[in-house]
Enzyme design. Structure first.
Site, short mmCIF file in Angstrom:
data_model
loop_
_atom_site.label_atom_id
_atom_site.label_comp_id
_atom_site.label_asym_id
_atom_site.label_seq_id
_atom_site.Cartn_x
_atom_site.Cartn_y
_atom_site.Cartn_z
N GLY A 155 1.59 2.69 -2.81
CA GLY A 155 1.35 3.56 -4.18
C GLY A 155 1.92 2.98 -5.19
N ASP B 36 1.06 -1.14 0.07
CA ASP B 36 -0.09 -0.14 0.05
C ASP B 36 0.82 1.21 0.05
OD1 ASP B 36 -2.24 -1.78 0.20
OD2 ASP B 36 -1.86 -1.88 2.36
N ASP C 162 2.69 14.80 0.16
CA ASP C 162 1.69 15.90 0.50
C ASP C 162 0.96 15.52 1.87
OD1 ASP C 162 0.94 13.94 -1.45
OD2 ASP C 162 -1.22 14.75 -0.96
N GLY D 180 0.06 13.89 -4.88
CA GLY D 180 -1.62 13.87 -4.76
C GLY D 180 -2.07 12.81 -5.46
N ASN E 55 -4.38 -11.48 -3.48
CA ASN E 55 -4.62 -10.68 -2.36
C ASN E 55 -4.44 -9.29 -2.35
OD1 ASN E 55 -2.17 -11.32 -2.66
ND2 ASN E 55 -1.85 -12.19 -0.62
N ALA E 56 -3.39 -8.92 -3.18
CA ALA E 56 -2.88 -7.44 -3.25
C ALA E 56 -3.82 -6.50 -4.27
CB ALA E 56 -1.69 -7.47 -3.83
N HIS F 190 -3.95 -3.10 -6.44
CA HIS F 190 -3.46 -1.87 -6.80
C HIS F 190 -4.34 -0.89 -7.37
CE1 HIS F 190 0.79 -4.49 -7.58
NE2 HIS F 190 0.28 -4.01 -6.24
N ARG G 226 2.36 -29.97 -4.86
CA ARG G 226 2.57 -30.30 -6.35
C ARG G 226 0.86 -30.67 -6.51
NH1 ARG G 226 7.26 -30.59 -3.53
NH2 ARG G 226 8.75 -31.64 -4.69
P1 IMP Z 1 -2.34 -13.13 3.09
O1 IMP Z 1 -1.30 -12.48 2.17
O2 IMP Z 1 -3.84 -13.06 2.75
O3 IMP Z 1 -1.96 -14.53 3.42
O4 IMP Z 1 -2.28 -12.15 4.60
C1 IMP Z 1 -1.00 -11.99 5.14
C2 IMP Z 1 -0.70 -10.46 5.56
O5 IMP Z 1 -0.47 -9.91 4.61
C3 IMP Z 1 -1.76 -9.90 6.32
O6 IMP Z 1 -1.48 -9.20 7.50
C4 IMP Z 1 -2.66 -9.08 5.23
O7 IMP Z 1 -3.05 -7.98 5.81
C5 IMP Z 1 -1.20 -8.62 4.31
N1 IMP Z 1 -1.36 -8.33 3.09
C6 IMP Z 1 -1.88 -9.37 2.12
N2 IMP Z 1 -1.92 -8.53 0.70
C7 IMP Z 1 -1.68 -7.19 1.31
C8 IMP Z 1 -1.77 -6.00 0.35
O8 IMP Z 1 -1.98 -5.93 -0.75
N3 IMP Z 1 -1.66 -4.86 0.98
C9 IMP Z 1 -1.23 -4.87 2.34
N4 IMP Z 1 -1.28 -5.87 3.15
C10 IMP Z 1 -1.39 -7.14 2.65
MG MG Z 2 -2.64 -2.37 -2.09
#
Ligand code: IMP
Ligand code: MG
Length: 332
Positions: free
Chosen positions: A15, A13, A281, A321, A39-40, A42, A136
């Protein structure tokens, strides 16, 4: 800079999405490769619309850019198809045949397994899918009929592209402190998030990389559990304008001031050649919207210099910004 790796320095996070989209347009990137997992998220603002992308590479904003998902990535098929539609990427996106598939059962396991309790995972099922990859037994992209039109050999495509001096961005996810190896274990994600791992997931050898761009936010945030040095209260974070909620899960982000030792370590482990310092900022309100370094006030410049002195890497970009163009590009 034909081949650039973009990685996060803290807990994600920072940016990265904004920096990736800026570079894809500005540098006319030819290939953008997404590593990591669903999980992430953007966040990208483009033509007045906000995108929170879990699968599609941030380079989609450049319509000529080929978009690829790496062999080391974990693909959630429904989310992928939804985002392909949303970003109109059907004719230019590819998924490596060997990418892992995240299934509904993995998400259930993520939310109910005793060994994951208390880690504050996102619940997408990434950890359990990676466990299966190690055993596997996980399905791969090539096993999924809906993905057939998209299958690609990413290592081969990028290898050929680099041989022709095309511009390639390798897009990392999360940040170094969520790395399975270098982060705050066990409060980490299920994979290494460092620049080397990004190359490995994409199938690009370390000698092929020209720049490693480390994205650091001007303050730190963390979602989920685990240590956060210098953490301030939610009230204090709100007062300072540092209170954020997660793009993916909507959870509150915890906040803390910038930590120079952690930044220095992130530069070292990632082998960063450049830094993008985002949200300046939010710490120095006077630089809001600045697009040239002259417009950045002296106090904020002092902070930028300190980041460079302490870490040994140049701050090449400064975020000022939310707009993609609210940015100082110091490369010129
Ligand atoms: P997991 O990746 O879902 O197994 O989560 C494991 C840890 O990574 C937790 O603390 C989540 O909040 C953190 N986490 C996973 N993906 C992100 C992301 O994109 N941004 C911030 N924290 C993340
Ligand atoms: Mg993010």
């Amino acid at each position: 800079m034909p081949c650039t790796v973009i990685c996060g320095g803290f807990w994600g996070d920072e940016g990265k999405g904004k920096i990736i989209s800026y570079l894809a347009l500005k540098d006319k990137t030819d290939f953008c490769v997404r590593t990591g997992s669903v999980n992430a998220a953007h966040t990208i603002w483009y033509q007045g619309k906000r995108y929170a992308l879990h699968m599609v590479p941030g380079g989609f904003v450049n319509e000529k850019c080929r978009l690829l998902i790496a062999a080391g990535a974990n693909v959630h098929v429904d989310q992928f198809l939804k985002e392909v539609e949303e970003t109109n990427a059907k004719n230019r996106i590819g998924v490596d045949s060997q990418a892992s598939i995240i299934e509904e059962k993995h998400s259930t396991q993520d939310k109910t397994s005793a060994h994951l309790k208390g880690l504050g995972t996102t619940g997408w099922g990434v950890g359990p899918a990676i466990e299966e990859r190690v055993r596997r037994t996980v399905k791969l992209a090539k096993d999924i009929p809906e993905l057939r039109p998209y299958l690609a050999d990413v290592a081969r495509e990028i290898g050929a592209a680099l041989a022709k001096h095309k511009k390639v961005l390798l897009e990392g996810t999360q940040g170094l402190l969520l790395s399975l190896f270098h982060g705050t274990y066990p409060y980490v994600t299920g994979r290494d998030t460092s620049a080397s791992a990004i190359c490995s997931e994409a199938g690009v050898g370390p000698t092929r990389v020209d720049e490693v761009l480390l994205v650091l936010k001007s303050f730190m945030t963390r979602v989920g559990t685990g240590p956060l040095p210098g953490e301030i209260s939610k009230e204090e974070a709100k007062k300072r304008g540092w209170f954020e909620t997660a793009a993916g899960t909507g959870r509150d982000r915890r906040a803390a001031p910038f930590d120079f030792d952690l930044a220095k370590r992130a530069v070292m482990i990632n082998g960063a050649t450049q830094i993008a310092l985002t949200k300046l900022d939010c710490v120095y309100a006077e630089c809001k919207g600045a697009r040239t370094y002259e417009k950045v006030p002296a106090k904020a410049k002092q902070f930028v210099r300190k980041v460079e002195e302490e870490t040994g890497a140049r701050v090449a970009f400064i975020g000022t910004g939310p707009d993609a163009l609210d940015l100082v590009d110091r490369r010129k």
